[in-house]
Design a protein around this motif. Sequence first.
Motif, PDB file in Angstrom:
ATOM      1  N   GLY A   1       8.675 -15.548-128.717  1.00 21.23           N
ATOM      2  CA  GLY A   1       9.074 -14.278-129.328  1.00 21.23           C
ATOM      3  C   GLY A   1      10.484 -14.346-129.886  1.00 21.23           C
TER       4      GLY A   1
ATOM      5  N   GLY B   1      12.234 -11.476-131.172  1.00 17.21           N
ATOM      6  CA  GLY B   1      12.805 -10.139-131.327  1.00 17.21           C
ATOM      7  C   GLY B   1      14.197 -10.141-130.707  1.00 17.21           C
ATOM      8  N   PHE B   2      14.680  -8.944-130.362  1.00 16.37           N
ATOM      9  CA  PHE B   2      16.006  -8.843-129.745  1.00 16.37           C
ATOM     10  C   PHE B   2      16.132  -9.818-128.566  1.00 16.37           C
ATOM     11  CE2 PHE B   2      16.956  -4.666-131.778  1.00 16.37           C
ATOM     12  CZ  PHE B   2      18.320  -4.835-131.988  1.00 16.37           C
ATOM     13  N   ALA B   3      15.089  -9.879-127.718  1.00 16.72           N
ATOM     14  CA  ALA B   3      15.181 -10.668-126.485  1.00 16.72           C
ATOM     15  C   ALA B   3      15.169 -12.167-126.777  1.00 16.72           C
ATOM     16  CB  ALA B   3      14.029 -10.296-125.548  1.00 16.72           C
TER      17      ALA B   3
ATOM     18  N   GLU C   1       7.392 -18.055-132.605  1.00 22.06           N
ATOM     19  CA  GLU C   1       7.240 -16.672-133.067  1.00 22.06           C
ATOM     20  C   GLU C   1       6.009 -16.584-133.964  1.00 22.06           C
ATOM     21  OE1 GLU C   1       8.574 -13.393-132.765  1.00 22.06           O
ATOM     22  OE2 GLU C   1       6.831 -13.166-134.069  1.00 22.06           O
ATOM     23  N   ALA C   2       5.136 -15.635-133.632  1.00 24.96           N
ATOM     24  CA  ALA C   2       3.899 -15.486-134.402  1.00 24.96           C
ATOM     25  C   ALA C   2       4.171 -15.002-135.834  1.00 24.96           C
ATOM     26  CB  ALA C   2       2.979 -14.494-133.685  1.00 24.96           C
TER      27      ALA C   2
ATOM     28  N   GLY D   1      10.713  -8.999-134.439  1.00 23.18           N
ATOM     29  CA  GLY D   1       9.773  -8.406-133.479  1.00 23.18           C
ATOM     30  C   GLY D   1       9.400  -6.985-133.886  1.00 23.18           C
ATOM     31  N   THR D   2       9.626  -6.046-132.981  1.00 20.43           N
ATOM     32  CA  THR D   2       9.345  -4.625-133.218  1.00 20.43           C
ATOM     33  C   THR D   2       9.790  -4.189-134.613  1.00 20.43           C
ATOM     34  OG1 THR D   2       9.502  -3.958-130.900  1.00 20.43           O
ATOM     35  CG2 THR D   2      10.125  -2.300-132.528  1.00 20.43           C
TER      36      THR D   2
ATOM     37  N   CYS E   1      15.403   3.917-134.444  1.00 23.38           N
ATOM     38  CA  CYS E   1      15.613   3.859-132.990  1.00 23.38           C
ATOM     39  C   CYS E   1      15.907   5.272-132.474  1.00 23.38           C
ATOM     40  CB  CYS E   1      16.760   2.916-132.637  1.00 23.38           C
ATOM     41  SG  CYS E   1      18.305   3.239-133.479  1.00 23.38           S
ATOM     42  N   ASP E   2      15.718   5.465-131.175  1.00 24.66           N
ATOM     43  CA  ASP E   2      16.057   6.755-130.570  1.00 24.66           C
ATOM     44  C   ASP E   2      17.160   6.597-129.521  1.00 24.66           C
ATOM     45  OD1 ASP E   2      14.622   5.608-128.517  1.00 24.66           O
ATOM     46  OD2 ASP E   2      13.053   7.130-128.442  1.00 24.66           O
TER      47      ASP E   2
ATOM     48  N   TYR F   1      22.337   0.601-129.294  1.00 25.82           N
ATOM     49  CA  TYR F   1      21.114  -0.185-129.435  1.00 25.82           C
ATOM     50  C   TYR F   1      21.432  -1.421-130.287  1.00 25.82           C
ATOM     51  CZ  TYR F   1      16.162  -1.218-130.171  1.00 25.82           C
ATOM     52  OH  TYR F   1      14.926  -1.834-130.201  1.00 25.82           O
TER      53      TYR F   1
ATOM     54  N   VAL G   1       1.687 -18.623-129.781  1.00 24.43           N
ATOM     55  CA  VAL G   1       1.391 -19.358-128.559  1.00 24.43           C
ATOM     56  C   VAL G   1       0.062 -18.871-128.011  1.00 24.43           C
ATOM     57  CG1 VAL G   1       2.126 -19.717-126.160  1.00 24.43           C
ATOM     58  CG2 VAL G   1       3.807 -19.851-128.028  1.00 24.43           C
TER      59      VAL G   1
ATOM     60  N   GLY H   1       7.610  -9.063-125.877  1.00 22.51           N
ATOM     61  CA  GLY H   1       7.681  -7.657-126.267  1.00 22.51           C
ATOM     62  C   GLY H   1       6.824  -6.746-125.408  1.00 22.51           C
TER      63      GLY H   1
ATOM     64  N   MET I   1      16.599  -1.181-124.458  1.00 27.39           N
ATOM     65  CA  MET I   1      15.960  -2.502-124.324  1.00 27.39           C
ATOM     66  C   MET I   1      16.852  -3.647-124.796  1.00 27.39           C
ATOM     67  SD  MET I   1      12.677  -2.367-123.247  1.00 27.39           S
ATOM     68  CE  MET I   1      11.467  -3.270-124.208  1.00 27.39           C
TER      69      MET I   1
HETATM   70  P1  FAD Z   1       9.645  -7.507-129.620  1.00 24.58           P
HETATM   71  O1  FAD Z   1      10.635  -6.986-130.558  1.00 24.58           O
HETATM   72  O2  FAD Z   1       8.360  -6.806-129.485  1.00 24.58           O
HETATM   73  O3  FAD Z   1       9.398  -9.028-130.022  1.00 24.58           O
HETATM   74  C1  FAD Z   1       8.383  -9.778-129.423  1.00 24.58           C
HETATM   75  C2  FAD Z   1       8.016 -10.873-130.380  1.00 24.58           C
HETATM   76  O4  FAD Z   1       7.142 -11.771-129.716  1.00 24.58           O
HETATM   77  C3  FAD Z   1       7.275 -10.373-131.607  1.00 24.58           C
HETATM   78  O5  FAD Z   1       7.944 -10.785-132.766  1.00 24.58           O
HETATM   79  C4  FAD Z   1       5.901 -11.008-131.497  1.00 24.58           C
HETATM   80  O6  FAD Z   1       5.370 -11.395-132.745  1.00 24.58           O
HETATM   81  C5  FAD Z   1       6.203 -12.211-130.635  1.00 24.58           C
HETATM   82  N1  FAD Z   1       5.041 -12.672-129.895  1.00 24.58           N
HETATM   83  C6  FAD Z   1       4.263 -11.962-129.033  1.00 24.58           C
HETATM   84  N2  FAD Z   1       3.285 -12.735-128.547  1.00 24.58           N
HETATM   85  C7  FAD Z   1       3.465 -13.957-129.094  1.00 24.58           C
HETATM   86  C8  FAD Z   1       2.775 -15.184-128.983  1.00 24.58           C
HETATM   87  N3  FAD Z   1       1.699 -15.315-128.194  1.00 24.58           N
HETATM   88  N4  FAD Z   1       3.221 -16.239-129.677  1.00 24.58           N
HETATM   89  C9  FAD Z   1       4.316 -16.142-130.478  1.00 24.58           C
HETATM   90  N5  FAD Z   1       4.995 -15.003-130.642  1.00 24.58           N
HETATM   91  C10 FAD Z   1       4.578 -13.920-129.952  1.00 24.58           C
HETATM   92  N6  FAD Z   1      13.588   0.543-127.452  1.00 24.58           N
HETATM   93  C11 FAD Z   1      14.805   1.098-127.213  1.00 24.58           C
HETATM   94  O7  FAD Z   1      15.449   0.744-126.235  1.00 24.58           O
HETATM   95  N7  FAD Z   1      15.330   2.024-128.069  1.00 24.58           N
HETATM   96  C12 FAD Z   1      14.682   2.414-129.181  1.00 24.58           C
HETATM   97  O8  FAD Z   1      15.186   3.245-129.917  1.00 24.58           O
HETATM   98  C13 FAD Z   1      13.392   1.857-129.448  1.00 24.58           C
HETATM   99  N8  FAD Z   1      12.691   2.215-130.544  1.00 24.58           N
HETATM  100  C14 FAD Z   1      11.459   1.664-130.763  1.00 24.58           C
HETATM  101  C15 FAD Z   1      10.748   2.033-131.905  1.00 24.58           C
HETATM  102  C16 FAD Z   1       9.486   1.532-132.130  1.00 24.58           C
HETATM  103  C17 FAD Z   1       8.738   1.905-133.366  1.00 24.58           C
HETATM  104  C18 FAD Z   1       8.891   0.666-131.181  1.00 24.58           C
HETATM  105  C19 FAD Z   1       7.504   0.135-131.372  1.00 24.58           C
HETATM  106  C20 FAD Z   1       9.596   0.274-130.061  1.00 24.58           C
HETATM  107  C21 FAD Z   1      10.896   0.753-129.858  1.00 24.58           C
HETATM  108  N9  FAD Z   1      11.644   0.366-128.755  1.00 24.58           N
HETATM  109  C22 FAD Z   1      12.884   0.908-128.535  1.00 24.58           C
HETATM  110  C23 FAD Z   1      11.156  -0.706-127.887  1.00 24.58           C
HETATM  111  C24 FAD Z   1      11.392  -2.074-128.595  1.00 24.58           C
HETATM  112  O9  FAD Z   1      10.181  -2.731-128.539  1.00 24.58           O
HETATM  113  C25 FAD Z   1      12.537  -2.818-127.943  1.00 24.58           C
HETATM  114  O10 FAD Z   1      13.710  -2.061-128.036  1.00 24.58           O
HETATM  115  C26 FAD Z   1      12.882  -4.183-128.541  1.00 24.58           C
HETATM  116  O11 FAD Z   1      12.886  -4.208-129.923  1.00 24.58           O
HETATM  117  C27 FAD Z   1      11.975  -5.227-127.956  1.00 24.58           C
HETATM  118  O12 FAD Z   1      12.475  -6.498-128.259  1.00 24.58           O
HETATM  119  P2  FAD Z   1      11.748  -7.771-127.670  1.00 24.58           P
HETATM  120  O13 FAD Z   1      12.398  -8.943-128.266  1.00 24.58           O
HETATM  121  O14 FAD Z   1      11.673  -7.675-126.210  1.00 24.58           O
HETATM  122  O15 FAD Z   1      10.230  -7.639-128.157  1.00 24.58           O
END
Ligand code: FAD
Length: 535
Positions: free
Chosen positions: A13, A15-17, A36-37, A43-44, A55-56, A62, A109, A141, A436
């Motif tokens: 993944g 995204g932010f993480a 990353e897919a 990500g999100t 974002c909220d 954030y 993956v 995510g 997050m």
């Molecule tokens: P993600 O951003 O979800 O990234 C995960 C990544 O992993 C994706 O790119 C995905 O393609 C990849 N992935 C998954 N499975 C696989 C695989 N098998 N193989 C390869 N790649 C894979 N949170 C807050 O705290 N404040 C907010 O204001 C907020 N607003 C949001 C608004 C929306 C519309 C949504 C949907 C969520 C919001 N969130 C918010 C939650 C948000 O998901 C997190 O804040 C943050 O962006 C998550 O980051 P992440 O890297 O953990 O996951």
Amino acid sequence: MTAAEELDVVVVGAGFAGLYALYKFRGLGLSVRVFEAAPEVGGTWYFNRYPGARCDVESVDYSYSFSDELQQEWTWTEKYATQAEILAYLNWVADKLDLRRDISFQSRVTSAVLDEDTLRWSVVTEDATVTTARFVVMATGALSAAITPAFDGLDSFGGAIYHTAHWPHGGVDFTGKRVAVIGTGSSGIQSIPILAEQAEHLYVFQRTANYSIPAGNTPLTAEQVAEVKATYAERRRVSFRSGGGSPYLGTTKRTMEVSPQERREAFEKRWRLGGVLFSKTFPDQLTDQAANDEARKFWEEKVRAVIDDAGVAELLIPDDHPIGTKRICTDSNYFQTFNRPNVTLISVRRTPIVSVDVTGINTTETHLDLDAIVFATGFDALTGSLGKIDIVGRGGERLSDDWADGPRSYLGLGDDGFPNLFVVTGPGAPAVLANMVLHAESHVDWIAEAIGYLDAHGYVGIEATPEAVENWLAELNQRAATTLFPKANSWYLGANVPGKPRVFLLFIGGFGAYNDICAEVAAAGYRGFELIKAR
Ligand code: FAD
Ligand code: NAP
């Protein structure tokens, strides 16, 4: 299968993480690859491009805190940034930290299998590339596995079908179109007012009426930005100590400890400020029904006042769960949108959707001719993306089997039987109850420190003990039971996914308290984890 690349860490993944994980582990001198897919980072914020997506949590909070250089150089333009601005930020970070060279894009993956002798994981992607690593970090995510309900006949629909979490990159012009939106969670509530301005007619299909608070979004002035930048260190310090990962510690007085007038003034102040913190006007709002009723009464009065039709208001006011026990939504003129002549609210509780056909949607009462259907139907939260990967641990046990009755973890970070596999902001952590971005940072920092500890002390593995996992699950349940959260059929409990076990998926004791627990565990030599020497 091609020959395996051998690494210290695989991160899934970007995204932010995942982006921060790559930066952090690389900085420790570890060899890392991110799979990353998607074709890009974000990500999100890469996927959720629906109109109105923002974002909220305030933009200035954030965002990454780990580098003061990043904090000082980037300037947010609005209190709550748009999806486009957040995605631009993440691309800027990826470029600035030269992250892309270690990310394999369009690489989904499909499996991760443990070799019990070496404690190495074999990670396989869709194109059958195998990579082995000492550690796997799932940054997949909490809200990245979107759900589209399987309505009878959906495939036969002759119009366009969209999901808010997979929105077309070029945008969609709904001018002159008859559009249905299914779902009134945060994504639906953000997009409906904008879709209503474009569409010839908008039909909103609501299953559960939802609480929403005016977002109160505004442009940020140069003075506001300068003030935040000058005080960032303290802002972040408080955020990591707080309940929700934002620099607000809340009031200490309970709802009924203040006079009715003070109570009203406090709600009024929060309402005018806007945003999700309305849920935290008083500290007992989510634990005491009488306190919650006060917040709810205030909310109801405000919302009824802006809806013209009493019958429509009746449908829009929730009557089945306390305010805040589902993720509270934020909006810009959501309830007012139902005063428009081109918007119709349909309760699928009263008149369920029976089927979709080539021309539109059939409910138990009517047929609606449509040009487009927008699904704002949410996600298989917290476990959905992990469940799509075939994760095989000790003795050939699959994570999907281990989690059949609900996700098992210690601290949300590790599970017995799955050594050296970490999950970031997943089930068992505060996850979506906190900011997050900071949460991802605190998890990644903890994992990095743990890997450093193992390497410095000659260990090859770290694995949660079964007792620690059982105790943690019991603690999650006990904490949830002291709150009003179990009263709602929310995705926090998996209630939105047919057949998903009903388990409260999150640590509800607050982000600051959780960070303390994780730090204590590490300081005690990783209490509750077995540290493993090479065979
Ligand atoms: P993600 O951003 O979800 O990234 C995960 C990544 O992993 C994706 O790119 C995905 O393609 C990849 N992935 C998954 N499975 C696989 C695989 N098998 N193989 C390869 N790649 C894979 N949170 C807050 O705290 N404040 C907010 O204001 C907020 N607003 C949001 C608004 C929306 C519309 C949504 C949907 C969520 C919001 N969130 C918010 C939650 C948000 O998901 C997190 O804040 C943050 O962006 C998550 O980051 P992440 O890297 O953990 O996951
Ligand atoms: P959601 O909150 O799960 O909302 C999904 C909506 O679809 C609900 O109204 C749900 O009804 C409805 N639904 C699901 N299946 C249905 C069916 N078969 N028939 C009719 N209706 C159906 O999903 P989301 O709106 O995408 O938000 C998910 C989370 O992402 C949020 O809670 C939040 O954490 C995050 N998010 C944040 C923001 C933000 O403001 N920053 C914006 C978007 C998302 P029920 O309630 O009855 O299940």
